[in-house]
Write a protein that holds these residues in place. Structure first.
Motif, PDB file in Angstrom:
ATOM      1  N   LEU A  41       0.823  -1.196   0.000  1.00 51.15           N
ATOM      2  CA  LEU A  41       0.000   0.000   0.000  1.00 51.15           C
ATOM      3  C   LEU A  41       0.862   1.253   0.000  1.00 51.15           C
ATOM      4  O   LEU A  41       0.606   2.204  -0.752  1.00 51.15           O
ATOM      5  CB  LEU A  41      -0.932  -0.016   1.228  1.00 51.15           C
ATOM      6  N   LEU A  42       1.908   1.261   0.841  1.00 45.99           N
ATOM      7  CA  LEU A  42       2.798   2.427   0.905  1.00 45.99           C
ATOM      8  C   LEU A  42       3.457   2.679  -0.445  1.00 45.99           C
ATOM      9  O   LEU A  42       3.478   3.808  -0.944  1.00 45.99           O
ATOM     10  CB  LEU A  42       3.882   2.188   1.976  1.00 45.99           C
ATOM     11  N   ILE A  43       3.982   1.598  -1.047  1.00 42.43           N
ATOM     12  CA  ILE A  43       4.631   1.748  -2.356  1.00 42.43           C
ATOM     13  C   ILE A  43       3.620   2.232  -3.391  1.00 42.43           C
ATOM     14  O   ILE A  43       3.868   3.168  -4.163  1.00 42.43           O
ATOM     15  CB  ILE A  43       5.237   0.401  -2.820  1.00 42.43           C
ATOM     16  N   GLY A  44       2.432   1.619  -3.371  1.00 44.70           N
ATOM     17  CA  GLY A  44       1.417   1.954  -4.364  1.00 44.70           C
ATOM     18  C   GLY A  44       0.955   3.390  -4.241  1.00 44.70           C
ATOM     19  O   GLY A  44       0.952   4.151  -5.227  1.00 44.70           O
ATOM     20  N   VAL A  45       0.572   3.798  -3.038  1.00 48.78           N
ATOM     21  CA  VAL A  45       0.038   5.144  -2.849  1.00 48.78           C
ATOM     22  C   VAL A  45       1.109   6.195  -3.144  1.00 48.78           C
ATOM     23  O   VAL A  45       0.845   7.197  -3.811  1.00 48.78           O
ATOM     24  CB  VAL A  45      -0.521   5.306  -1.415  1.00 48.78           C
ATOM     25  N   SER A  46       2.331   5.940  -2.683  1.00 43.74           N
ATOM     26  CA  SER A  46       3.353   6.954  -2.943  1.00 43.74           C
ATOM     27  C   SER A  46       3.689   6.999  -4.440  1.00 43.74           C
ATOM     28  O   SER A  46       3.962   8.074  -4.982  1.00 43.74           O
ATOM     29  CB  SER A  46       4.604   6.720  -2.090  1.00 43.74           C
ATOM     30  N   SER A  47       3.615   5.860  -5.130  1.00 40.87           N
ATOM     31  CA  SER A  47       3.849   5.884  -6.581  1.00 40.87           C
ATOM     32  C   SER A  47       2.780   6.698  -7.289  1.00 40.87           C
ATOM     33  O   SER A  47       3.077   7.531  -8.158  1.00 40.87           O
ATOM     34  CB  SER A  47       3.837   4.461  -7.157  1.00 40.87           C
ATOM     35  N   VAL A  48       1.509   6.460  -6.916  1.00 41.51           N
ATOM     36  CA  VAL A  48       0.426   7.212  -7.548  1.00 41.51           C
ATOM     37  C   VAL A  48       0.633   8.710  -7.302  1.00 41.51           C
ATOM     38  O   VAL A  48       0.560   9.532  -8.229  1.00 41.51           O
ATOM     39  CB  VAL A  48      -0.951   6.750  -7.010  1.00 41.51           C
ATOM     40  N   GLY A  49       0.921   9.055  -6.053  1.00 37.52           N
ATOM     41  CA  GLY A  49       1.118  10.463  -5.717  1.00 37.52           C
ATOM     42  C   GLY A  49       2.289  11.052  -6.498  1.00 37.52           C
ATOM     43  O   GLY A  49       2.168  12.128  -7.109  1.00 37.52           O
ATOM     44  N   PHE A  50       3.398  10.319  -6.535  1.00 38.05           N
ATOM     45  CA  PHE A  50       4.579  10.802  -7.242  1.00 38.05           C
ATOM     46  C   PHE A  50       4.293  10.997  -8.724  1.00 38.05           C
ATOM     47  O   PHE A  50       4.636  12.022  -9.323  1.00 38.05           O
ATOM     48  CB  PHE A  50       5.728   9.804  -7.038  1.00 38.05           C
ATOM     49  N   LEU A  51       3.624  10.003  -9.318  1.00 41.76           N
ATOM     50  CA  LEU A  51       3.373  10.079 -10.762  1.00 41.76           C
ATOM     51  C   LEU A  51       2.416  11.214 -11.118  1.00 41.76           C
ATOM     52  O   LEU A  51       2.596  11.885 -12.129  1.00 41.76           O
ATOM     53  CB  LEU A  51       2.841   8.738 -11.278  1.00 41.76           C
ATOM     54  N   PHE A  52       1.401  11.418 -10.272  1.00 44.24           N
ATOM     55  CA  PHE A  52       0.512  12.556 -10.513  1.00 44.24           C
ATOM     56  C   PHE A  52       1.295  13.873 -10.428  1.00 44.24           C
ATOM     57  O   PHE A  52       1.126  14.774 -11.232  1.00 44.24           O
ATOM     58  CB  PHE A  52      -0.645  12.581  -9.499  1.00 44.24           C
ATOM     59  N   TRP A  53       2.185  13.931  -9.417  1.00 42.73           N
ATOM     60  CA  TRP A  53       2.969  15.149  -9.240  1.00 42.73           C
ATOM     61  C   TRP A  53       3.872  15.389 -10.451  1.00 42.73           C
ATOM     62  O   TRP A  53       3.958  16.499 -10.974  1.00 42.73           O
ATOM     63  CB  TRP A  53       3.793  15.032  -7.943  1.00 42.73           C
ATOM     64  N   VAL A  54       4.515  14.325 -10.906  1.00 39.42           N
ATOM     65  CA  VAL A  54       5.399  14.444 -12.073  1.00 39.42           C
ATOM     66  C   VAL A  54       4.623  14.950 -13.272  1.00 39.42           C
ATOM     67  O   VAL A  54       5.032  15.857 -13.996  1.00 39.42           O
ATOM     68  CB  VAL A  54       6.038  13.069 -12.390  1.00 39.42           C
ATOM     69  N   ARG A  55       3.419  14.348 -13.453  1.00 39.27           N
ATOM     70  CA  ARG A  55       2.622  14.676 -14.623  1.00 39.27           C
ATOM     71  C   ARG A  55       2.164  16.132 -14.611  1.00 39.27           C
ATOM     72  O   ARG A  55       2.187  16.817 -15.632  1.00 39.27           O
ATOM     73  CB  ARG A  55       1.405  13.738 -14.655  1.00 39.27           C
ATOM     74  N   LYS A  56       1.723  16.602 -13.453  1.00 36.74           N
ATOM     75  CA  LYS A  56       1.103  17.929 -13.379  1.00 36.74           C
ATOM     76  C   LYS A  56       2.129  19.035 -13.089  1.00 36.74           C
ATOM     77  O   LYS A  56       1.989  20.152 -13.560  1.00 36.74           O
ATOM     78  CB  LYS A  56       0.048  17.961 -12.252  1.00 36.74           C
ATOM     79  N   ARG A  57       3.120  18.755 -12.242  1.00 35.28           N
ATOM     80  CA  ARG A  57       3.926  19.841 -11.694  1.00 35.28           C
ATOM     81  C   ARG A  57       5.377  19.851 -12.123  1.00 35.28           C
ATOM     82  O   ARG A  57       6.003  20.913 -12.126  1.00 35.28           O
ATOM     83  CB  ARG A  57       3.898  19.765 -10.138  1.00 35.28           C
ATOM     84  N   LEU A  58       5.939  18.658 -12.403  1.00 28.70           N
ATOM     85  CA  LEU A  58       7.388  18.598 -12.518  1.00 28.70           C
ATOM     86  C   LEU A  58       7.940  19.482 -13.630  1.00 28.70           C
ATOM     87  O   LEU A  58       8.842  20.297 -13.390  1.00 28.70           O
ATOM     88  CB  LEU A  58       7.859  17.149 -12.718  1.00 28.70           C
ATOM     89  N   LYS A  59       7.355  19.382 -14.833  1.00 29.70           N
ATOM     90  CA  LYS A  59       7.951  20.097 -15.951  1.00 29.70           C
ATOM     91  C   LYS A  59       7.980  21.616 -15.731  1.00 29.70           C
ATOM     92  O   LYS A  59       9.050  22.234 -15.851  1.00 29.70           O
ATOM     93  CB  LYS A  59       7.214  19.744 -17.251  1.00 29.70           C
ATOM     94  N   PRO A  60       6.852  22.250 -15.351  1.00 34.49           N
ATOM     95  CA  PRO A  60       6.905  23.703 -15.127  1.00 34.49           C
ATOM     96  C   PRO A  60       7.931  24.070 -14.041  1.00 34.49           C
ATOM     97  O   PRO A  60       8.645  25.070 -14.171  1.00 34.49           O
ATOM     98  CB  PRO A  60       5.478  24.061 -14.691  1.00 34.49           C
ATOM     99  N   ARG A  61       8.007  23.208 -13.017  1.00 33.30           N
ATOM    100  CA  ARG A  61       8.953  23.517 -11.946  1.00 33.30           C
ATOM    101  C   ARG A  61      10.392  23.469 -12.460  1.00 33.30           C
ATOM    102  O   ARG A  61      11.209  24.338 -12.156  1.00 33.30           O
ATOM    103  CB  ARG A  61       8.753  22.515 -10.805  1.00 33.30           C
ATOM    104  N   LEU A  62      10.698  22.432 -13.281  1.00 29.43           N
ATOM    105  CA  LEU A  62      12.049  22.306 -13.826  1.00 29.43           C
ATOM    106  C   LEU A  62      12.383  23.491 -14.719  1.00 29.43           C
ATOM    107  O   LEU A  62      13.480  24.039 -14.677  1.00 29.43           O
ATOM    108  CB  LEU A  62      12.182  21.001 -14.632  1.00 29.43           C
TER     109      LEU A  62
END
Lengths: 605, 605
Positions: free
Chosen positions: B185-206
């Motif tokens: 569950l920890l791996i799964g939830v943190s992966s989902v959270g990370f991937l959503f963050w990457v998709r929505k936020r990472l590029k503009p931040r970089l």
């Protein structure tokens, strides 16, 4: 009395005002129809693979039910040829002919199609019958007629033969043809000849002899009954039944039994597709006849109430040991011609058939099956309309394709496959035709405000403006074709600044087409080309306004094509339009209106 | 080189002129897509119930085939979410997941849908895809996205759960929720959270940090790969696989195997409906993406050649142990954004995936299934478009009904039932809408030659003349509605002498409608009312002339409604028209023309 009640029970409309004159006319018509219906009922039951008496049962209560619930004054319901054939086809995989299970399934089939018709009435689904196109129905009836006539040949020859498709029937007959019974053949062939002669020649000849037309008509209609009586006498006199002439045999006399459909889920599921088809085909046939006759006397048929009338007729058939019934063409015309004025004629006919069932059945014991077969053959061959095939071929290849497939499948595979394939194909062909809509590039007729097809007329066009008229509603099946065409035309015109889609024939823009219009606008806009609409109809415009289309749309909507070209040409001429469309004010219907004040848009509104 | 050859092998169009600049761009795009495709391929294979390596196999040869035969320069083919779900649904009744029979059926399914696509191309049936309306596709993809995301929850929780409909999936998860593995569950939830963050936020931040957009893009696309690598390290470091975290396990390294579909008639028949749906859905999805991207660069997509491209891709998938593939939305956009210029980018991607298959598979042994599930969830939730549901509801209740039925059936019954019901309903609704056509009684706008709806405009009418405009093609489904309307209007107007049917929006009159027109003419004529047509379009007129319609037709065909009313009003005014219509000369199109010389009919031609 409330109109609502009168609508549900049309009998309440005419019964209270029933006159003696109407009674005389109804009685006369009932006598003629009874004389015609007795042999037909026996024959069609045989065609459906049922004991002949079942045909009589199906001609009593259903007539009473229709008299109460039907809206046609003159429709005569009962067993008909095509529905009998469909019944035989539906029951074949379920039970063997002659078994109790077969009979029970026939009763259940009648109940089920009655139920379907009543439910269709409640859901107001009468319009479903419209999906049976004319060529499909015509092809179906012609092919069924041929199939039925062929299937009766074995009775004329006095042989046993199986088969439910034309090749199998022919194969079966050829395989046993040496077993032909000569007495049966003589009776059969002379019956067919006699009945054809009666149908075509007797009435004019009797009238020429000085008989009153009405009496001549009565005598002509009694032809089948005469053939039956003479053949019974012949069989009795010469003991032909002992010479191998197959006879109808014992028919139980008495009231129709109270029957009850089999409530078996599996059987219902098995019968459902056939019941649905029988309901639809029966309904279409019946309503066509009823409308034709009603129009002659300026009466009206309510399609949804007809569903109730036919539905209750079938339920009545089921409850009295009958099988599926519908309004028949020949008998309704006879009823009408004989002067029937109200559905009471049907009710009196029912009493006549009841009397026959009670008292005359012993008489029919020696009736040769070949005579019944002759009755069927002469009746169904009048349904075969080969000219309609030719006419349809000349008019429309698509309609002809649907008709040809229906005919071929009915003859080669079966009635159900034929009608299902015909309906599916006619729907697909219609969709295919509308999926490749007629589109015309239009130009201005010099000196006028009118725009016509550049391929058909000498018109003026502006290389900067493309005017495309689309002659079809825009919906999912043709939205892509529109996109493709516009992109192709735009790609071929380097000088292009504006595309105007002229919509006087667009009656509907569905959600898919709306997305296509947005895509077209976006892509043209990105290429520095403006996209506009003209002559959008009122209802279509109302729908567009409900969507968010105009929030993004950067073009104009012009009330007239003339106005569109005038404005865009002057604008484009004065100053090159900015690539982002900024020089064209975001326009909506209302905005465009002042520009074209005084211009009335043909076709709009 | 012949154009025909170039059309069949689009590669011949671009390969001979391939430049170094294009090569650099293609290489860069291929690297990004490979990084994205490796985890997706593993994940979608799992979604389809197949070993992860099958996803890699399906991402090699098919890409080469598409590069040779496809017309899109930037479409990226391979396993996609919706088709993977459909594959799982198709194979469920045939074999159990994990068996050799399941794998063989998947290969056969790919072969079959490839074959269907190629046959469709040969028969030029690409237009069939148009019957999938926008709302149905949109609803199907949204519902599939929800269903897929729900089905992956069990991997996030680390529990076993069955179920292929939303209620069953929820029921299955709730029943086992107490068995949740906390590490998973920890791996799964943190992966989902990370991937959503990457998709929505990472590029503009970089980019805000000063990275070049292209590099930022590359890093953002590598998000899933990063999640995979980190999770593998975590599993290895803490031995989480021994704590109940389910891992992918051994993946065989090496070249894709040469596979051969099972040539088993019964299996083919079983798979055929699913293969047909997968072909159509895949084709529609793929072509939509390809067209969107092609339009941005002013390139063209040939729908029929796309069938060849996708068909050969699927056959290639089958021959190399893969499963059905199509053009994916996300990866194609990535390919396009990354600068791919020719299909060679796809071929290079294939080499990248091949390298991964050969050398990297041992690396994925410890990869937690929860991370793959997270990849799927994040990818498919972007497919869910709830706004489209609302937008469709506002625009059109009929389109919304088709969409709602599709969504509900996909969620509650299954993907195949959903799309079949959606397509059937959208076709029926279209037919139903055209079966009750918009008809307007029109009158003359004073002082003009124009005729408009009497309900919407202040117009002049003549009680002796009824002008009815029908805003739809006339065909079997609406012919009866036209008859009913005309009879009803005629019955309500005792003074009526003429009915004019105004046809500027009639694009087609089929054989059924032709019979209706004849029936209308006959019945009105019998009642002493003349029946005329006006503003009949050129192609419709041509068809009418091919039939025998004008041999019986006693009315006029007027080029313009104005001319019709002018002539009939003066005639009716001067002398009462004879009941048999004798005072109206039998007219045809040509005869009417001189009367209206100089009048140009809007909408006609």
């Amino acid at each position: 009395m409330s109109t609502r009640l009168k609508r549900l029970f049309p009998i309440l409309d005419w019964a209270p005002r029933y006159t003696r004159g109407e009674a005389v006319n109804d009685l006369f018509a009932a006598v003629i129809v009874t004389i015609m219906l007795v042999p037909q009922s026996l024959a069609y039951a045989m065609l459906a693979g049922l004991p002949p008496v079942v045909g009589l049962y199906a001609s009593i209560l259903p007539l009473i039910a229709y008299a109460v619930f039907g809206t046609s004054r003159t429709l005569a319901v009962g067993p008909v040829a095509v529905v009998s054939l469909m019944t035989a086809a539906a029951l074949a995989p379920i039970a063997a002919q002659g078994t109790a299970a077969y009979l029970a399934a026939a009763v259940t089939l009648a109940f089920l199609s009655g139920l379907i018709l009543v439910v269709m009435a409640m859901l107001r689904l009468g319009f479903l019958a419209n999906f049976l196109s004319h060529p499909v129905i015509s092809g179906f009836i012609t092919a069924s007629g041929i199939l039925i006539a062929a299937s009766q040949l074995k009775h004329i020859l006095g042989i046993h033969a199986e088969g439910d498709t034309l090749p199998r029937i022919i194969e079966g007959i050829l395989g046993r043809i040496t077993a032909t019974n000569i007495f049966t053949l003589l009776i059969g062939v002379s019956s067919v000849g006699f009945l054809f002669w009666v149908r075509k020649r007797l009435k004019p000849r009797l009238v020429a002899f000085g008989l009153r037309p009405r009496l001549a008509d009565l005598l002509a209609k009694a032809g089948p009954l005469a053939a039956i009586l003479v053949s019974i006498l012949l069989v009795a006199a010469f003991g032909l039944d002992r010479q191998g002439v197959k006879i109808v045999g014992e028919i139980p006399a008495g009231l129709p039994p109270f029957a009850w459909p089999v409530f078996d889920g599996e059987l219902w599921v098995q019968l459902l597709p056939a019941a649905l088809l029988i309901s639809l085909v029966g309904f279409v046939e019946s309503v066509s006849v009823a409308q034709t006759l009603a129009a002659k006397r300026r009466q009206r048929i309510e399609a949804n109430q007809e569903l109730v009338g036919l539905g209750t007729s079938n339920i009545a058939a089921a409850l009295s040991g009958g099988y599926p019934v519908t309004g028949g063409f020949a008998r309704s015309v006879v009823n009408f011609d004989a002067g029937a004025e109200t559905p009471l004629a049907g009710a009196i006919t029912a009493i006549g058939i009841l009397a026959a069932t009670l008292f005359l059945t012993p008489l029919f014991r020696l009736l040769p099956q070949a005579v019944l077969a002759a009755t069927i053959i002469v009746a169904v061959l009048s349904l075969v309309d080969l000219k309609a095939i030719r006419r349809t071929f000349t008019y429309s290849k698509a309609d002809f394709a649907a008709m040809a497939v229906t005919i071929l499948l009915v003859l080669l595979v079966g009635v159900e496959a034929g009608i299902v394939a015909g309906v599916a194909l006619s729907l697909l062909l219609f969709l295919w035709r509308t999926s490749t809509p007629h589109m015309a590039i239009v130009g201005q007729v010099p000196g006028t405000e009118h725009f016509r097809n550049v391929d058909r007329h000498a018109v003026v066009t502006d290389p900067r403006i493309l005017s495309l008229r689309v002659d079809e509603s825009l919906y999912f099946a043709n939205a892509r074709a529109l996109e493709d065409r516009i992109y192709a035309e735009a790609a071929a015109r380097p000088a292009l600044r504006h595309v105007i889609l002229m919509c006087p024939a667009v009656n509907l823009i569905d959600a898919s087409a709306l997305e296509s219009l947005e895509a077209i606008a976006d892509r043209l806009h990105a290429a520095g080309v403006g996209f506009h609409l003209s002559e959008v109809k009122g209802p279509v415009m109302d729908a567009l306004k409900r969507s968010d289309f105009f929030e993004h749309f950067k073009g104009h909507v012009f009330l007239s094509q003339f106005e569109a070209v005038r404005l865009l040409a002057s604008e484009t001429g004065a100053a090159a339009i900015a690539a982002n469309g900024a020089s064209v004010a975001p326009a909506c219907h209302r905005l465009a209106q002042p520009l074209s004040a005084g211009i009335v848009t043909p076709g709009a509104g």
